[in-house]
Motif scaffolding. Structure first.
Motif, PDB file in Angstrom:
ATOM      1  N   MET A 181     -17.659   0.762  -7.170  1.00 18.39           N
ATOM      2  CA  MET A 181     -18.350   0.774  -5.925  1.00 18.39           C
ATOM      3  C   MET A 181     -17.322   0.973  -4.822  1.00 18.39           C
ATOM      4  SD  MET A 181     -20.766  -2.075  -4.481  1.00 18.39           S
ATOM      5  CE  MET A 181     -21.908  -2.435  -5.528  1.00 18.39           C
ATOM      6  N   SER A 182     -17.688   1.921  -4.013  1.00 19.28           N
ATOM      7  CA  SER A 182     -16.768   2.297  -2.971  1.00 19.28           C
ATOM      8  C   SER A 182     -16.867   1.318  -1.818  1.00 19.28           C
ATOM      9  CB  SER A 182     -17.039   3.721  -2.515  1.00 19.28           C
ATOM     10  OG  SER A 182     -18.252   3.759  -1.790  1.00 19.28           O
ATOM     11  N   GLY A 183     -15.946   1.422  -0.925  1.00 21.36           N
ATOM     12  CA  GLY A 183     -15.906   0.521   0.252  1.00 21.36           C
ATOM     13  C   GLY A 183     -17.150   0.641   1.084  1.00 21.36           C
ATOM     14  N   LEU A 184     -17.669   1.875   1.220  1.00 18.02           N
ATOM     15  CA  LEU A 184     -18.865   2.086   2.024  1.00 18.02           C
ATOM     16  C   LEU A 184     -20.064   1.437   1.368  1.00 18.02           C
ATOM     17  CD1 LEU A 184     -20.161   3.438   4.499  1.00 18.02           C
ATOM     18  CD2 LEU A 184     -20.418   5.491   3.088  1.00 18.02           C
ATOM     19  N   GLU A 185     -20.137   1.568   0.082  1.00 19.69           N
ATOM     20  CA  GLU A 185     -21.251   0.979  -0.647  1.00 19.69           C
ATOM     21  C   GLU A 185     -21.183  -0.529  -0.547  1.00 19.69           C
ATOM     22  OE1 GLU A 185     -20.929   2.541  -4.597  1.00 19.69           O
ATOM     23  OE2 GLU A 185     -22.098   4.274  -4.055  1.00 19.69           O
ATOM     24  N   LYS A 186     -19.994  -1.057  -0.574  1.00 16.07           N
ATOM     25  CA  LYS A 186     -19.830  -2.495  -0.467  1.00 16.07           C
ATOM     26  C   LYS A 186     -20.281  -2.960   0.907  1.00 16.07           C
ATOM     27  CE  LYS A 186     -16.136  -3.795  -3.565  1.00 16.07           C
ATOM     28  NZ  LYS A 186     -14.834  -4.312  -3.698  1.00 16.07           N
ATOM     29  N   ILE A 187     -19.908  -2.198   1.910  1.00 20.45           N
ATOM     30  CA  ILE A 187     -20.278  -2.575   3.284  1.00 20.45           C
ATOM     31  C   ILE A 187     -21.786  -2.493   3.421  1.00 20.45           C
ATOM     32  CG2 ILE A 187     -20.150  -1.840   5.707  1.00 20.45           C
ATOM     33  CD1 ILE A 187     -17.243  -1.046   5.157  1.00 20.45           C
ATOM     34  N   LEU A 188     -22.373  -1.382   2.901  1.00 24.89           N
ATOM     35  CA  LEU A 188     -23.834  -1.219   2.976  1.00 24.89           C
ATOM     36  C   LEU A 188     -24.531  -2.326   2.187  1.00 24.89           C
ATOM     37  CD1 LEU A 188     -24.288   2.642   2.697  1.00 24.89           C
ATOM     38  CD2 LEU A 188     -24.677   1.217   4.703  1.00 24.89           C
ATOM     39  N   SER A 189     -24.002  -2.625   1.040  1.00 24.82           N
ATOM     40  CA  SER A 189     -24.565  -3.673   0.207  1.00 24.82           C
ATOM     41  C   SER A 189     -24.467  -5.015   0.924  1.00 24.82           C
ATOM     42  CB  SER A 189     -23.831  -3.712  -1.119  1.00 24.82           C
ATOM     43  OG  SER A 189     -24.335  -4.745  -1.915  1.00 24.82           O
ATOM     44  N   GLN A 190     -23.344  -5.244   1.573  1.00 22.48           N
ATOM     45  CA  GLN A 190     -23.153  -6.489   2.337  1.00 22.48           C
ATOM     46  C   GLN A 190     -24.127  -6.549   3.506  1.00 22.48           C
ATOM     47  OE1 GLN A 190     -21.255  -9.047   1.480  1.00 22.48           O
ATOM     48  NE2 GLN A 190     -21.785 -10.183   3.316  1.00 22.48           N
ATOM     49  N   ILE A 191     -24.302  -5.436   4.218  1.00 18.56           N
ATOM     50  CA  ILE A 191     -25.229  -5.384   5.361  1.00 18.56           C
ATOM     51  C   ILE A 191     -26.649  -5.638   4.865  1.00 18.56           C
ATOM     52  CG2 ILE A 191     -26.247  -3.840   7.083  1.00 18.56           C
ATOM     53  CD1 ILE A 191     -23.472  -2.588   7.440  1.00 18.56           C
ATOM     54  N   GLU A 192     -27.015  -4.981   3.733  1.00 18.64           N
ATOM     55  CA  GLU A 192     -28.358  -5.163   3.179  1.00 18.64           C
ATOM     56  C   GLU A 192     -28.564  -6.607   2.762  1.00 18.64           C
ATOM     57  OE1 GLU A 192     -31.082  -3.554  -0.472  1.00 18.64           O
ATOM     58  OE2 GLU A 192     -29.312  -2.425  -0.006  1.00 18.64           O
ATOM     59  N   TYR A 193     -27.572  -7.188   2.130  1.00 18.82           N
ATOM     60  CA  TYR A 193     -27.668  -8.569   1.690  1.00 18.82           C
ATOM     61  C   TYR A 193     -27.832  -9.493   2.890  1.00 18.82           C
ATOM     62  CZ  TYR A 193     -26.384 -13.037  -0.399  1.00 18.82           C
ATOM     63  OH  TYR A 193     -26.387 -14.359  -0.800  1.00 18.82           O
ATOM     64  N   GLU A 194     -26.995  -9.292   3.920  1.00 20.43           N
ATOM     65  CA  GLU A 194     -27.071 -10.128   5.123  1.00 20.43           C
ATOM     66  C   GLU A 194     -28.397  -9.892   5.854  1.00 20.43           C
ATOM     67  OE1 GLU A 194     -23.648  -9.417   7.569  1.00 20.43           O
ATOM     68  OE2 GLU A 194     -22.277 -10.300   6.081  1.00 20.43           O
ATOM     69  N   SER A 195     -28.838  -8.610   5.848  1.00 21.28           N
ATOM     70  CA  SER A 195     -30.097  -8.275   6.491  1.00 21.28           C
ATOM     71  C   SER A 195     -31.250  -8.942   5.761  1.00 21.28           C
ATOM     72  CB  SER A 195     -30.262  -6.750   6.498  1.00 21.28           C
ATOM     73  OG  SER A 195     -31.517  -6.376   7.014  1.00 21.28           O
ATOM     74  N   ASN A 196     -31.220  -8.912   4.456  1.00 19.93           N
ATOM     75  CA  ASN A 196     -32.266  -9.580   3.663  1.00 19.93           C
ATOM     76  C   ASN A 196     -32.256 -11.081   3.918  1.00 19.93           C
ATOM     77  OD1 ASN A 196     -33.310  -7.283   2.524  1.00 19.93           O
ATOM     78  ND2 ASN A 196     -32.099  -7.420   0.634  1.00 19.93           N
ATOM     79  N   ASP A 197     -31.051 -11.653   3.948  1.00 14.63           N
ATOM     80  CA  ASP A 197     -30.966 -13.096   4.238  1.00 14.63           C
ATOM     81  C   ASP A 197     -31.502 -13.400   5.629  1.00 14.63           C
ATOM     82  OD1 ASP A 197     -29.973 -13.822   1.821  1.00 14.63           O
ATOM     83  OD2 ASP A 197     -27.861 -13.977   2.468  1.00 14.63           O
ATOM     84  N   ARG A 198     -31.116 -12.530   6.573  1.00 14.00           N
ATOM     85  CA  ARG A 198     -31.567 -12.749   7.964  1.00 14.00           C
ATOM     86  C   ARG A 198     -33.076 -12.593   8.047  1.00 14.00           C
ATOM     87  NH1 ARG A 198     -31.348 -15.485  12.107  1.00 14.00           N
ATOM     88  NH2 ARG A 198     -31.570 -14.447  14.071  1.00 14.00           N
ATOM     89  N   CYS A 199     -33.621 -11.569   7.391  1.00 18.12           N
ATOM     90  CA  CYS A 199     -35.089 -11.364   7.388  1.00 18.12           C
ATOM     91  C   CYS A 199     -35.791 -12.531   6.720  1.00 18.12           C
ATOM     92  CB  CYS A 199     -35.438 -10.058   6.655  1.00 18.12           C
ATOM     93  SG  CYS A 199     -35.076  -8.577   7.623  1.00 18.12           S
TER      94      CYS A 199
END
Length: 193
Positions: A1-19
């Protein structure tokens, strides 16, 4: 997994947690609003129930008072009718007395109501026809002043009218009963009830 995917995955994870946190917060607020609304509804329902019960109790008391008043009115009317009927029967009995007793009452009333000057005694034709001989003389012997003389018949049903110049003293039994009606009603009411 590339750095971008990790960042996107992290954003999605944080976004899901926030939602998820926002949805949970909204659900808590919604539940709080629902609970508050339920409490208010129960309170309003209880208040309305109490008001309705109070109104029903008030209406019941008004109905009872109205019924009691109507009952008292009917009882009073019935008592007055009984008293009036008894008075009427008493007057009829008085008018039917034997001549001796009847004219003794007339004589006492004349003595009680006469003036010290010459008067005219007016009786009904029926009473004039059954008047004992010497009645006027007997009455005059007990009166002060000039006494009475018999006058023309008058249209009454028992009793008499004494006439002194322009003054008439109505001692018909009906007039006496009428003038004493309240006293007679009170006396009969006390006696009967």
């Amino acid at each position: 997994m590339s750095g971008l995917e990790k960042i996107l995955s992290q954003i999605e994870y944080e976004s899901n947690d926030r939602c998820k946190a926002i949805v949970e917060e909204a659900e808590k607020k919604a539940q709080s609003i629902i609970n508050e609304a339920n409490e208010k509804a129960q309170k309003l329902e209880l208040e309305n129930k109490e008001k309705t019960e109070k109104k029903l109790e008030d209406l019941k008391q008004v109905s009872i008072s109205s019924a009691d008043f109507a009952k008292s009115k009917i009882i009073l009317k019935s008592k007055l009718e009984i008293i009036d009927e008894m008075l009427e029967k008493s007057l009829d009995e008085l008018k039917k007395l034997p001549d001796e007793e009847y004219f003794e009452i007339i004589k006492e009333l004349i003595i009680k109501n006469s003036k010290a000057k010459k008067g005219v005694l007016r009786l009904s034709q029926k009473d004039l026809n059954r008047l004992p001989k010497g009645f006027a003389e007997e009455v005059n012997s007990k009166l002060e002043g000039d006494g009475i003389e018999l006058g023309k018949p008058i249209d009454i049903n028992g009793g008499f009218v004494l006439v002194y110049d322009d003054i008439d003293i109505n001692c018909s039994f009906d007039a006496i009963a009428s003038s004493k009606l309240d006293e007679l009603r009170d006396a009969l009411n006390a006696l009967l009830f």
